[in-house]
Enzyme design. Structure first.
Site, mmCIF file in Angstrom:
data_model
loop_
_atom_site.group_PDB
_atom_site.id
_atom_site.type_symbol
_atom_site.label_atom_id
_atom_site.label_comp_id
_atom_site.label_asym_id
_atom_site.label_seq_id
_atom_site.Cartn_x
_atom_site.Cartn_y
_atom_site.Cartn_z
ATOM 1 N N HIS A 25 1.021 -1.055 -0.015
ATOM 2 C CA HIS A 25 0.014 -0.490 -0.154
ATOM 3 C C HIS A 25 0.679 1.110 0.079
ATOM 4 O O HIS A 25 0.753 2.016 -0.869
ATOM 5 C CB HIS A 25 -1.138 0.444 1.135
ATOM 6 C CG HIS A 25 -2.073 -0.602 1.470
ATOM 7 N ND1 HIS A 25 -2.063 -1.925 2.322
ATOM 8 C CD2 HIS A 25 -3.216 -1.255 0.230
ATOM 9 C CE1 HIS A 25 -3.280 -3.152 2.305
ATOM 10 N NE2 HIS A 25 -3.340 -2.324 1.481
ATOM 11 N N LYS A 49 -17.022 -6.059 9.178
ATOM 12 C CA LYS A 49 -16.076 -6.872 8.615
ATOM 13 C C LYS A 49 -15.427 -6.709 10.216
ATOM 14 O O LYS A 49 -14.908 -5.743 10.746
ATOM 15 C CB LYS A 49 -15.410 -6.100 8.275
ATOM 16 C CG LYS A 49 -13.784 -7.150 6.947
ATOM 17 C CD LYS A 49 -13.238 -6.572 5.970
ATOM 18 C CE LYS A 49 -12.507 -7.498 5.421
ATOM 19 N NZ LYS A 49 -12.019 -6.768 4.851
ATOM 20 N N ARG A 98 -2.797 -5.758 -8.122
ATOM 21 C CA ARG A 98 -1.336 -6.416 -8.026
ATOM 22 C C ARG A 98 -0.815 -7.309 -9.369
ATOM 23 O O ARG A 98 0.371 -8.340 -9.359
ATOM 24 C CB ARG A 98 -1.532 -7.410 -6.814
ATOM 25 C CG ARG A 98 -1.168 -5.706 -5.688
ATOM 26 C CD ARG A 98 -1.669 -6.290 -4.169
ATOM 27 N NE ARG A 98 -3.251 -7.695 -4.659
ATOM 28 C CZ ARG A 98 -3.743 -7.596 -3.330
ATOM 29 N NH1 ARG A 98 -3.674 -7.902 -2.526
ATOM 30 N NH2 ARG A 98 -4.768 -7.685 -3.716
ATOM 31 N N SER A 136 -2.833 -7.996 3.033
ATOM 32 C CA SER A 136 -2.832 -7.711 4.726
ATOM 33 C C SER A 136 -3.248 -8.770 5.891
ATOM 34 O O SER A 136 -2.433 -8.709 6.652
ATOM 35 C CB SER A 136 -4.369 -6.832 5.191
ATOM 36 O OG SER A 136 -3.827 -5.257 4.549
HETATM 37 N N1 COA Z 1 -0.334 -4.078 -1.413
HETATM 38 C C1 COA Z 1 -0.387 -4.966 -0.806
HETATM 39 N N2 COA Z 1 -1.479 -5.650 -0.508
HETATM 40 C C2 COA Z 1 -2.893 -4.839 -1.232
HETATM 41 C C3 COA Z 1 -2.866 -3.871 -1.499
HETATM 42 C C4 COA Z 1 -1.175 -3.195 -2.237
HETATM 43 N N3 COA Z 1 -0.706 -2.634 -2.765
HETATM 44 N N4 COA Z 1 -4.059 -3.689 -2.537
HETATM 45 C C5 COA Z 1 -4.864 -4.645 -1.895
HETATM 46 N N5 COA Z 1 -3.892 -4.773 -0.935
HETATM 47 C C6 COA Z 1 -4.289 -6.860 -0.389
HETATM 48 C C7 COA Z 1 -5.213 -5.753 1.414
HETATM 49 O O1 COA Z 1 -4.821 -5.486 2.088
HETATM 50 C C8 COA Z 1 -6.466 -6.765 0.981
HETATM 51 O O2 COA Z 1 -5.702 -7.950 2.242
HETATM 52 P P1 COA Z 1 -7.194 -8.149 3.172
HETATM 53 O O3 COA Z 1 -8.064 -9.295 2.234
HETATM 54 O O4 COA Z 1 -5.782 -9.808 3.189
HETATM 55 O O5 COA Z 1 -7.433 -7.818 4.320
HETATM 56 C C9 COA Z 1 -6.811 -7.351 -0.049
HETATM 57 O O6 COA Z 1 -5.811 -6.422 -0.896
HETATM 58 C C10 COA Z 1 -7.875 -6.613 -0.698
HETATM 59 O O7 COA Z 1 -7.752 -4.996 -0.253
HETATM 60 P P2 COA Z 1 -9.041 -4.414 -1.379
HETATM 61 O O8 COA Z 1 -9.373 -5.007 -2.452
HETATM 62 O O9 COA Z 1 -8.696 -3.195 -1.236
HETATM 63 O O10 COA Z 1 -9.623 -4.386 -0.359
HETATM 64 P P3 COA Z 1 -10.239 -3.443 0.667
HETATM 65 O O11 COA Z 1 -11.541 -4.345 1.788
HETATM 66 O O12 COA Z 1 -8.926 -2.872 1.190
HETATM 67 O O13 COA Z 1 -11.311 -2.320 -0.214
HETATM 68 C C11 COA Z 1 -12.861 -0.931 -0.595
HETATM 69 C C12 COA Z 1 -11.932 -2.104 -0.731
HETATM 70 C C13 COA Z 1 -12.912 -0.321 0.480
HETATM 71 C C14 COA Z 1 -12.272 -0.157 -1.885
HETATM 72 C C15 COA Z 1 -14.617 -1.270 -1.221
HETATM 73 O O14 COA Z 1 -14.793 -2.279 -0.371
HETATM 74 C C16 COA Z 1 -15.154 -0.224 -1.131
HETATM 75 O O15 COA Z 1 -14.791 0.968 -1.990
HETATM 76 N N6 COA Z 1 -15.751 -0.259 -0.290
HETATM 77 C C17 COA Z 1 -17.226 0.594 -0.231
HETATM 78 C C18 COA Z 1 -18.173 0.266 -0.215
HETATM 79 C C19 COA Z 1 -18.744 0.885 -2.019
HETATM 80 O O16 COA Z 1 -18.725 1.803 -2.162
HETATM 81 N N7 COA Z 1 -19.185 -0.065 -2.541
HETATM 82 C C20 COA Z 1 -19.266 -0.618 -4.020
HETATM 83 C C21 COA Z 1 -18.310 -0.602 -4.323
HETATM 84 S S1 COA Z 1 -18.889 -1.471 -5.902
#
Ligand code: COA
Length: 169
Positions: A25, A49, A98, A136
C-alpha cells in the site's frame, strides 16, 4: 487537518481496509504522491467486517507513517466510496492492481462506481513486483505463526502487531 485548495480533479482517494497497511500500500501511495498533489487515504469502517485493528488504530498507524507528508490526509469512511469522494471534493480513485486475479473485481468496482457517479475516475497503479504477493491477511497470518514481517510492513505496523498479539495472548 486543514482542507486543501487542490482542484477537485487533482484530489485523489486511495481507499482500503488497511488492516493493517502494508509496504505494498505504501508503495502505491508514495508513487501516487508523485502524480497527485493531494491524496486522501480512506480507511473503510465496516461494522460487519471483523478487523484486527480498530478503525481508530488503523488511522493512527497510517497517520504516523505519513506524518511528514503534508499532502496526505487520512480519514475513515463508511457507505459508498463515491459519496465519500464527492463529500471530500475528490474525483480520482487510486487502486492497485497486483496481479491478473485482481482485475475482474477491480473492473467491476470501477464500473459500478462510475455508474453511481460518472464524474469519478479510477486510476490503476501496479505495485512493485516484490509486493505483488502481499496482502494484509497474509501479513497477519505470517506474524501470528511467528514469521518475520519486517520486509512486508512499515516498522510502526510491526510494533503494533507485537503489541496487539501480546494483548491477545
Ligand atoms: N499491496 C498489498 N496488499 C494490497 C494492495 C497493495 N498494493 N492492494 C490491496 N491489497 C490487499 C489488501 O491488504 C487486502 O488484503 P486482505 O483481503 O487480506 O485484507 C486485499 O488486498 C483486498 O484489498 P482491497 O481490494 O483494497 O479491499 P479492501 O477491503 O481493502 O477495500 C474498498 C475495498 C474499500 C475499496 C471497497 O470495499 C469499497 O469501496 N467499499 C465501499 C462501499 C462501496 O462503495 N461499494 C460499491 C463499490 S462497487
Amino acid at each position: 487537518m486543514k482542507k486543501s485548495r487542490t482542484p477537485m480533479e487533482k484530489r485523489a482517494i486511495y481507499p482500503g481496509s488497511f488492516d493493517p497497511i502494508t509496504n505494498g500500500h505504501v508503495d502505491i501511495i508514495l508513487r501516487g504522491e508523485k502524480l497527485f498533489p493531494h491524496i486522501l487515504i480512506a480507511v473503510l469502517e465496516n461494522p460487519k467486517k471483523k478487523t484486527l485493528f480498530s478503525t481508530a488504530e488503523r488511522i493512527k498507524i497510517i497517520r504516523e507513517i505519513f506524518k511528514d507528508h503534508s499532502h496526505i490526509e487520512v480519514r475513515a469512511f463508511r457507505g459508498l466510496l463515491v459519496e465519500f469522494a464527492k463529500k471530500h471534493y475528490a474525483r480520482i480513485v487510486i487502486r492497485g492492481l497486483r496481479a491478473v486475479s485482481d482485475f475482474e473485481y477491480e473492473f467491476q468496482m470501477a464500473l459500478m462506481n462510475k455508474k453511481i457517479n460518472p464524474t469519478v475516475e479510477t486510476i490503476f497503479m501496479m505495485p512493485s513486483v516484490k509486493y505483488t504477493f502481499l496482502s494484509s491477511s497474509l501479513v497477519k497470518e505470517v506474524f501470528a505463526l511467528g514469521g518475520c514481517v519486517s520486509d512486508l510492513v512499515p516498522l510502526v505496523v510491526e510494533k503494533r502487531l507485537h503489541e496487539k498479539f501480546q494483548k491477545l495472548k
